[in-house]
Motif scaffolding. Sequence first.
Motif, short mmCIF file in Angstrom:
data_model
loop_
_atom_site.label_atom_id
_atom_site.label_comp_id
_atom_site.label_asym_id
_atom_site.label_seq_id
_atom_site.Cartn_x
_atom_site.Cartn_y
_atom_site.Cartn_z
N ALA A 197 0.85 -1.09 -0.03
CA ALA A 197 0.02 -0.05 0.08
C ALA A 197 0.87 1.17 -0.04
N ALA A 198 2.01 1.22 0.71
CA ALA A 198 2.93 2.44 0.70
C ALA A 198 3.40 2.70 -0.76
N ARG A 199 3.73 1.72 -1.28
CA ARG A 199 4.53 2.01 -2.61
C ARG A 199 3.65 2.38 -3.65
N ARG A 200 2.21 2.22 -3.64
CA ARG A 200 1.13 2.92 -4.42
C ARG A 200 0.44 4.17 -3.95
N SER A 201 0.91 4.74 -2.79
CA SER A 201 0.35 5.93 -2.11
C SER A 201 1.20 7.18 -2.28
N HIS A 202 0.81 8.12 -2.11
CA HIS A 202 1.73 9.30 -2.32
C HIS A 202 0.99 10.66 -1.82
N ARG A 203 1.63 11.75 -1.96
CA ARG A 203 0.95 13.13 -1.85
C ARG A 203 0.63 13.44 -3.04
N HIS A 204 -0.46 13.69 -3.27
CA HIS A 204 -1.01 14.00 -4.54
C HIS A 204 -0.74 15.56 -5.10
N GLN A 205 -0.48 15.56 -6.49
CA GLN A 205 -0.09 17.14 -6.95
C GLN A 205 -1.16 18.13 -6.53
N LEU A 206 -2.40 17.60 -6.06
CA LEU A 206 -3.34 18.46 -5.69
C LEU A 206 -3.32 18.90 -4.31
N GLY A 207 -2.52 18.25 -3.48
CA GLY A 207 -2.04 18.56 -2.04
C GLY A 207 -2.42 17.56 -1.19
N PHE A 208 -3.45 16.68 -1.17
CA PHE A 208 -4.08 15.75 -0.38
C PHE A 208 -2.97 14.62 -0.42
N LEU A 209 -2.97 13.72 0.72
CA LEU A 209 -2.70 12.55 0.93
C LEU A 209 -3.56 11.51 -0.06
N LYS A 210 -3.14 10.47 -0.93
CA LYS A 210 -3.88 9.55 -1.68
C LYS A 210 -3.28 8.33 -1.07
N ILE A 211 -4.07 7.53 -0.62
CA ILE A 211 -3.51 6.06 0.20
C ILE A 211 -4.48 5.13 -0.66
N VAL A 212 -3.76 4.50 -1.32
CA VAL A 212 -4.59 3.28 -2.15
C VAL A 212 -4.51 2.22 -1.36
N LEU A 213 -5.67 1.92 -0.61
CA LEU A 213 -5.94 0.70 0.27
C LEU A 213 -5.72 -0.69 -0.65
N ILE A 214 -6.31 -0.66 -1.42
CA ILE A 214 -6.63 -1.93 -2.33
C ILE A 214 -6.50 -1.58 -3.74
N ALA A 215 -5.88 -2.44 -4.68
CA ALA A 215 -5.74 -2.38 -6.07
C ALA A 215 -5.85 -3.74 -6.44
N ASP A 216 -6.91 -4.05 -7.27
CA ASP A 216 -7.14 -5.47 -7.65
C ASP A 216 -6.69 -5.85 -9.15
N ASP A 217 -6.43 -7.09 -9.57
CA ASP A 217 -5.87 -7.24 -10.76
C ASP A 217 -6.56 -6.61 -12.02
N ALA A 218 -7.90 -6.25 -11.74
CA ALA A 218 -8.62 -5.69 -12.96
C ALA A 218 -8.53 -4.43 -13.27
N GLY A 219 -7.79 -3.66 -12.08
CA GLY A 219 -7.32 -2.27 -11.98
C GLY A 219 -8.20 -1.45 -11.29
N ALA A 220 -9.39 -2.01 -10.67
CA ALA A 220 -10.22 -1.15 -9.43
C ALA A 220 -9.29 -1.08 -8.29
N CYS A 221 -9.46 0.22 -7.63
CA CYS A 221 -8.87 0.28 -6.54
C CYS A 221 -9.72 1.21 -5.42
#
Length: 230
Positions: A54-78
Amino acid sequence: MKTLIQVEDGSKALRRGGVSQWPAIMEAVYDTSNSTLIHYLDSLLADNTLLIEAARRSHRHQLGFLKIVLIADDAGACLRLHLWDRESVEKEDIHSHCADFSSRVILGRLTENSYKLKPGANYARFLYSFDTAMGCSVAAADGSTGVSLVASSVMLAGDIYTKRAVDLHNVSNVTQGTLTVSAWSARNQEALVLKGDLEASVRDCSAAIGMSVNELRVTLCSVKERIIRR
C-alpha cells in the motif's frame, strides 16, 4: 448483519489475485457505519507485507492531499482514502480523471464543483495518463482553453457523489482534516488537467509515487482513531 468483508479473513480479502474485488470495494464506500473500512484498515495494519504494498502505491497527490490506495485489484479497480491533512488552497486545478469513481465524505466538508469546456485561453490544458512501464502518471501540454462553472455542491460527512472519468470538476473550501473514501474503476482513458497559470509546465502536473511504511502506518492509525471517535 455481517458485511461481505466481515465474513472473510481481512488479509485474504486484500490478497485475492485474479478476482475482481469491485463489490467489496464499493461496499466500503456505501457502508456509512465505516465497519467495512475499519476492517480493511485493521487488516493492513496487521500485515506488514500488505502495508508495504500500500505504501508503494500511495503518495501526496499533486493537488495537495494524501492519496492512500488501500486496495488495487488485478482488474485495475482500487479503494482509496484521500486526506486533506494540510491547509488547502482555495481551489484545486480543474481536472477530469482516468477512471469513473464514487466518493463518500467520512470526516469534514468540501465543496464539489462541476465545469464544462468553452472556447477561450484562460487555462493551460494538459493531457494526463498513467504510464504502465514507468509506473506513474505523465502529462503532455495540449494548448489552452476556457471553462464555465456548471454546479457547486457542499458535501458533508455521509454525503456520496459519483463522477464519470470525462466529468470536469474540482473541490474547494476543504476543511483541514477532511477524509474521503472512494471506489475507482479501472483506468480507461486520458484525463485533462487545467491550470490557471498559463506558464505552467508538465512538471507541475506530476508527483513522486510512494511513501514510507512508517508514515503510512502512523496515518492509518490516526485515521482509524478519528473515524471511531466521530
